[in-house]
Write a protein that holds these residues in place. Structure first.
Motif, PDB file in Angstrom:
ATOM      1  N   THR A 150       0.800  -1.226   0.000  1.00 22.05           N
ATOM      2  CA  THR A 150       0.000   0.000   0.000  1.00 22.05           C
ATOM      3  C   THR A 150       0.833   1.276   0.000  1.00 22.05           C
ATOM      4  O   THR A 150       0.263   2.365   0.021  1.00 22.05           O
ATOM      5  N   GLY A 258      -2.911   5.534   0.018  1.00 24.74           N
ATOM      6  CA  GLY A 258      -2.019   4.752   0.859  1.00 24.74           C
ATOM      7  C   GLY A 258      -0.850   5.541   1.398  1.00 24.74           C
ATOM      8  O   GLY A 258      -0.148   5.085   2.309  1.00 24.74           O
ATOM      9  N   THR A 476      -5.390  -3.476   2.632  1.00 28.16           N
ATOM     10  CA  THR A 476      -6.056  -2.356   1.992  1.00 28.16           C
ATOM     11  C   THR A 476      -7.553  -2.594   2.033  1.00 28.16           C
ATOM     12  O   THR A 476      -8.075  -3.470   1.347  1.00 28.16           O
ATOM     13  N   LYS A 513      -5.812   1.306   5.536  1.00 25.54           N
ATOM     14  CA  LYS A 513      -4.648   0.794   4.810  1.00 25.54           C
ATOM     15  C   LYS A 513      -3.445   0.784   5.733  1.00 25.54           C
ATOM     16  O   LYS A 513      -3.277   1.670   6.576  1.00 25.54           O
TER      17      LYS A 513
END
Length: 589
Positions: A150, A258, A476, A513
């Motif tokens: 991520t 992210g 995620t 995330k």
């Protein structure tokens, strides 16, 4: 001349034979699918079914595709086109050659973990078709175990890139390339096992197609393919004619990339005419620094997903079924990212392609489309040293969640998202045995979202207790900030999230995330997926349905009062009071 010859062959044969050939072609895709599942080494392939197999003709037109992952509906034909342009157009393909590609920006790529293999099928010295498959390999190298992450900022961090190159020549593997792959992945036995499984599936497709040509003749088989594609187009156009003509628009927001950037606006304008289904994504946010970028291939796949669902999902997928679909877009957006943009978690964005079209059309065709669902794959990677074997154990998996309610039905509970299609969750017993942790609970998420006359489906909760000295966790869970949407007065669903419950006195952490989160023995990772959106005014839900929901544990007595205006005795579940608004609705009815 060839086309006239094939047309003549078709005229001389009864329609029943043509139908048998068409069904045989579809069966070949199904047999390839089973062959890959039975021979692969990654649980994400043989348990989850994160792959697709199929055939194209010698022009790269999709003939048939056996799908686990619906989100691969736009990929195999792109991979074959790349193969044709690079090799076949220059006469560089021979029987037994196998091409490998995972280029995210062309050639049918999505992210580097999704590896596509292509084999030309020769008959009488000419290429008559291609056998192809695309599967998520657990390991393709890169900076993180499990290869996707991520927090990557460019594709070079995300693993090995296969730029449409030969890995087999004349039926024999190119050993230097095989050795290179083995040297650059963390679990070479598993990765190469997935490669051999893919090749085995290609050979099944090749063998069965050649047998079909032997039995019926090449010209009749190729003519039947034309019939299959044209028939697919006719069937879809019949469904298209039933849809309300007009222009429909929707917008939404992707949480973040992210890396802390976001949210990102995405949008679509859908125009339905007598002949076309046009999706215009212009105005969507430019590509971003983090790995949620999606390439054009993913954009096409996402649009094909919902187009097939809206028309008729029972029609076998082929090139003809997508002829009415037109896509308009711009370069270098979050939907059409270009090299070297990070694309590791592309699905978080590709799924918005599907969801935007869904959201735009749901009010116009509520009998076909429900309210919003949890949407994200809700994927995670857990890497640790297995406490029993002392070897690296690498879990890569999706998670199920809640689907939205429809005009005539409650939402489904605990199903994979639309992009994952006909896939599954790794069973508890397999997860514990192969990856060396304990699953403390696997339950429905009774957070109570998605209230409505028809209730949104519930997500799930899954707890992983770490048994190794340490483990590293990446996840995620999109739709963490922007909830599944309700319809016609129905309430939004709930968010997807991950909670880390420390066994060492640290505060509980909550996020959507994370990358390489360090865990220690007895820490618990709690995966929570959202509930789908509701449909209709919650006060119109029949009292007996509310009682049944409480009895089945989908909602609590508190939620029954707060969301539905029904106060229940917590012990007997008898009705004690109805909210005034519910009385008003009853009077209107």
């Amino acid at each position: 001349m060839e086309e006239k010859k094939r047309a003549g062959a078709l005229r001389d044969v009864d329609p029943f034979t043509v139908e048998i050939i068409k069904d045989s072609l579809i069966a070949i895709g199904d047999e390839m699918f089973v062959a890959l599942q039975r021979t692969s080494k990654s649980t994400i392939i043989y348990e989850v079914l994160d792959y697709a197999c199929g055939l194209t003709d010698n022009q790269a037109r999709l003939i048939t595709q056996g799908n686990g992952v619906t989100g691969f509906l736009g990929t195999l034909d792109f991979s074959v086109k790349d193969t044709i342009n690079k090799f076949a157009a220059r006469g560089l393909l021979n029987p037994g050659d196998v091409i490998i590609t995972n280029d995210p920006y062309g050639g049918g790529g999505t992210h580097l973990s999704d590896v596509c293999l292509v084999m030309p099928i020769f008959y009488d010295g000419e290429i008559v078709a291609y056998s192809a498959n695309k599967a998520h390999w657990t390991e393709v190298g890169g900076k993180d175990p499990g290869s996707w992450t991520t927090d990557s900022t460019e594709v070079y961090q995300e693993g090995l890139q296969f730029p449409c190159i030969k890995i087999f020549e004349g039926g024999k593997p190119i050993q230097s390339l095989v050795d290179l792959i083995a040297a650059n992945v963390r679990m070479p036995d598993m990765t190469l096992g997935d490669l051999w499984a893919g090749v085995a599936a290609l050979r099944v497709g090749e063998r069965r197609f050649v047998e079909l040509c032997d039995k019926y003749g090449k010209d009749l088989v190729l003519a039947s393919i034309e019939q299959l594609l044209d028939n697919g187009e006719r069937l879809v156009r019949l469904e298209l004619a039933k849809l309300p003509k007009g222009v429909y628009e929707a917008e939404d927001y992707i949480d973040d990339d992210g890396l802390g950037n976001g949210p990102f606006r995405v949008c679509v304008k859908v125009t339905i005419t007598d002949d076309e289904f046009i999706c215009d994504f212009r105005g969507t946010h430019p590509q971003v620094p983090g790995p949620v970028n999606c390439s054009y291939t993913g954009l096409v796949a996402g649009a094909r997903c919902i187009f097939k669902a809206i028309t008729n999902p029972a029609i076998p997928a082929n090139e003809g079924t997508f002829r009415p679909l037109k896509i308009i877009t711009e370069p270098r957006t979050i939907f059409t990212a270009e090299r070297p943009a990070a694309v590791s978690t592309y699905w978080e964005t590709m799924l918005y392609v599907t969801d935007l079209i869904w959201k735009a059309l749901a009010p116009a065709i509520p009998e076909r489309l429900t309210a919003g669902h949890f949407l994200s794959v809700c994927a995670d990677v857990l890497a640790n040293i297995h406490p029993d074997t002392g070897e690296l154990a690498l879990l890569v998996e999706p998670t199920a969640g809640g689907w939205g309610a429809g005009k005539y039905k409650d939402g489904e509970n605990g199903m994979v998202c639309i992009g994952d299609g006909e896939t599954y969750i790794i069973p508890v017993e397999v997860a514990e045995t192969r990856y060396g942790f304990l699953v403390d609970q696997y339950a429905l998420n009774t957070a109570g979202g998605g209230a409505g006359e028809k209730r949104g489906g519930t997500g799930v909760i899954r707890d992983y207790r770490i048994l190794a000295d340490e483990a590293y966790f990446t996840a995620t869970f999109g739709r963490h900030k922007f909830l599944p949407w309700g319809m016609d007065g129905g309430k939004p669903g709930t968010r997807n999230e991950v909670r880390v419950i420390s066994a060492h006195g640290e505060p509980e952490r909550v996020f959507g995330k994370c990358a390489r989160l360090r865990l220690r023995r007895n820490d618990v990772v709690r995966l929570i997926t959202g509930c789908g959106g509701g449909y209709g005014n919650p006060y119109r839900r029949p009292v007996e349905k509310v009682q049944e929901d409480v009895r089945n544990g989908y909602i609590t007595p508190t939620q029954a009062w707060e969301d539905y205006g029904v106060r229940l005795n917590p012990e007997t579940l008898a009705v004690e009071e109805l909210a005034p608004q519910r009385q008003d609705n009853r009077a209107k009815d």
